[in-house]
Design an enzyme around this catalytic site. Structure first.
Site, PDB file in Angstrom:
ATOM      1  N   SER A 175       4.779  -5.226  11.658  1.00  0.00           N
ATOM      2  CA  SER A 175       5.454  -6.440  11.202  1.00  0.00           C
ATOM      3  C   SER A 175       4.842  -7.034   9.944  1.00  0.00           C
ATOM      4  CB  SER A 175       5.438  -7.494  12.317  1.00  0.00           C
ATOM      5  OG  SER A 175       4.105  -7.808  12.682  1.00  0.00           O
ATOM      6  N   ALA A 180      -7.056   2.406   4.201  1.00  0.00           N
ATOM      7  CA  ALA A 180      -7.137   0.961   4.420  1.00  0.00           C
ATOM      8  C   ALA A 180      -5.766   0.302   4.404  1.00  0.00           C
ATOM      9  CB  ALA A 180      -8.035   0.325   3.359  1.00  0.00           C
ATOM     10  N   GLY A 181      -4.740   1.052   4.800  1.00  0.00           N
ATOM     11  CA  GLY A 181      -3.399   0.476   4.876  1.00  0.00           C
ATOM     12  C   GLY A 181      -3.153  -0.186   6.218  1.00  0.00           C
ATOM     13  N   CYS A 235       0.829  -1.212   0.000  1.00  0.00           N
ATOM     14  CA  CYS A 235       0.000   0.000   0.000  1.00  0.00           C
ATOM     15  C   CYS A 235       0.860   1.257   0.000  1.00  0.00           C
ATOM     16  CB  CYS A 235      -0.900   0.019   1.234  1.00  0.00           C
ATOM     17  SG  CYS A 235      -2.107  -1.309   1.296  1.00  0.00           S
ATOM     18  N   ASN A 236       2.029   1.179   0.654  1.00  0.00           N
ATOM     19  CA  ASN A 236       2.822   2.384   0.892  1.00  0.00           C
ATOM     20  C   ASN A 236       4.119   2.452   0.108  1.00  0.00           C
ATOM     21  OD1 ASN A 236       1.027   3.505   2.798  1.00  0.00           O
ATOM     22  ND2 ASN A 236       1.793   2.102   4.349  1.00  0.00           N
ATOM     23  N   VAL A 267      -1.925   1.074   8.961  1.00  0.00           N
ATOM     24  CA  VAL A 267      -2.382   1.901  10.077  1.00  0.00           C
ATOM     25  C   VAL A 267      -3.888   1.776  10.243  1.00  0.00           C
ATOM     26  CG1 VAL A 267      -2.453   4.218  11.052  1.00  0.00           C
ATOM     27  CG2 VAL A 267      -0.501   3.523   9.663  1.00  0.00           C
TER      28      VAL A 267
END
Length: 470
Positions: A115, A224-225, A50-51, A227
């Site tokens: 993790s 929606a990642g 996602c990031n 976090v």
């Protein structure tokens, strides 16, 4: 040949660009084979989450490798390379190793210490292996990285760093809402202990005070990642009655919603969902505001005076700071969380992992330099053996009257002399290989003994025209 990583992440690119540059699991094998077919790329692994989207490669030349990988990222994203280049970072050799080790430990994540990235790196490496594109060079790198990641998550409390931020944020938000009843806290696991689950990967829950519950609260999560998923998990355990996930990509919102018994919506539904929510948690990583003052102000008349709390976990901010001026609205951002959080402990955990990464990078580079000398030593001994064999054959033709015992003594003496002559330089070059600049000794042996040039040569980083950016 050298290691290279070219990529973009939540620090260098907006969410919209990251989505364009992302590589799905089905598309990854083709991308890998396209990379392997490039002129300067020998091996490759694609890490897309996602990031971040990053391509790790073993390349023939630095500049050629950067060009090949950048072109591939441009094709993936559909963005002209001239526009994409400003969002890319490049790391070479030692810095590439350090970057991967930091990534797998969670130091480079939006949620520090998470993790989930460990499993994502493992999956990316396995995909590269399955495609036949991740060979010996990248296998050694990724196997070492995964070992470092496991050490970081088992020997330190780095997992708790990001989880603590989410837990403390929800506690402060619940306090602002005036909800104070007790419910079971998120389970806590010590380093190496039993963990909970985040997106199919183990993640330790936060070893902090139990967050005040959200019993009866409606929680809207924007993003929606990792976090957002952890926030949904924490909010659900804290007793939230309803959890709604809003995201630019519907499939990601649906996936997180399914994991946490929530409901998925699009960003166009934000006006209605803010009207209904008690707590809004945002963590999109967008470059601009996701929720502005006017959007919130428009929702207030229909709320009947109910308090509304925003928890902004994004950097840069997702929520307009101006909403604080609206009646009944509270905003908790990362600065407020740092004050409430035990920052000293979090900093200690992060520094402990950074020290581990630094030590492991140095060890990996030492082993790699020593390993690169080994083919030269093997080639030197093979060359010596060939010379000895030829000279013994010539001597045998000139001394045909020697019996087997005499010939055995002559051959043994010649081989011992050669072995003793080679012993000191070969041992010493292996010792020196681990030191900075040690590669030059292997190069000297190749030059002095005219060894075959197919022996892998070590190319140290030149003065680069392209500055490595973090």
């Amino acid at each position: 040949m050298s290691l290279l990583v070219v990529g973009l992440n939540h620090r260098t690119a907006p969410t919209s660009l990251l989505e364009q540059a992302s590589v799905s699991g089905d598309d990854t094998p083709k991308v890998l084979h396209d990379l392997a077919a490039a002129a300067h790329v020998n091996e490759a692994v694609v890490l897309s989450t996602c990031n971040r989207t990053e391509i790790y490669a073993d390349v023939e030349t630095f500049h050629g490798g950067v060009a090949d990988i950048s072109d591939q990222l441009s094709r993936i994203s559909g963005i002209d390379l001239g526009d994409l280049a400003g969002h890319l970072y490049v790391h070479h050799d030692a810095r590439a190793v350090g970057h991967l080790f930091s990534v797998v430990c969670g130091l480079d994540s939006m949620l520090v210490g998470e993790s989930q990235i460990l499993g994502q790196v493992r999956g990316a490496f396995r995909t590269g292996q399955s495609a036949g594109v991740a060979g010996s060079a990248l296998s050694g790198l990724f196997q070492a990285a995964l070992r470092v990641g496991k050490r970081a998550h088992s020997e330190t409390s780095i997992d708790a760093a990001g989880a603590s931020i989410v837990a403390v944020g929800i506690r402060l938000a619940a306090s602002s809402l005036g909800i104070l009843s007790e419910v079971p806290a998120v389970p806590v696991a010590p380093p190496g202990g039993v963990a909970g689950e985040l997106g199919g990967a183990a993640v330790l829950a936060a070893p902090v005070a139990e967050p005040p519950p959200l019993a009866g609260a409606r929680v809207l999560l924007i993003g929606a990642g990792a976090v957002g998923s952890l926030a949904a998990q924490t909010a659900r355990r804290a007793g939230a009655t309803e959890i709604v996930i809003a995201n630019r990509t519907p499939a990601r919102a649906a996936r997180v919603a399914e994991m946490h018994d929530g409901r998925a919506v699009g960003l166009t539904d934000l006006p209605h969902e803010i009207l209904m929510a008690d707590l809004v948690i945002s963590s999109t990583g967008a470059t601009g505001l996701v929720v502005d003052h006017d959007l919130v102000a428009a929702a207030l008349p229909g709320r009947g005076g109910r308090p509304l709390v925003f928890l902004d976990l994004a950097l840069p901010h997702d929520i307009d700071p101006g909403v604080r001026a609206l009646p009944g609205v509270s905003l908790i951002d990362l600065e407020a969380l740092r004050v409430a959080l035990d920052g000293a402990q979090v900093a200690h955990d992060v520094e402990a992992v950074r020290a581990l990464v630094s030590t492991e990078v140095a060890g990996f580079l030492d082993r790699r330099r020593a390993g690169r000398v080994a083919p030269t030593v093997v080639a030197l001994r093979a060359h010596a053996d060939s010379v000895v064999h030829g000279e013994l054959a010539r001597l045998h033709s000139r001394l045909p009257d020697l019996d087997d015992r005499e010939w055995e003594l002559v051959e043994g003496a010649v081989r011992r002399v050669v072995d003793k002559l080679l012993h000191a330089p070969t041992v010493r070059v292996q010792q020196l290989a681990g030191a900075p600049g040690g590669d030059s000794y292997a190069e000297a042996l190749r030059e002095l003994f005219d060894l075959p040039r197919e022996v892998p040569a070590v190319v140290s980083a030149p003065d680069l025209d392209l500055v490595e950016r973090s």
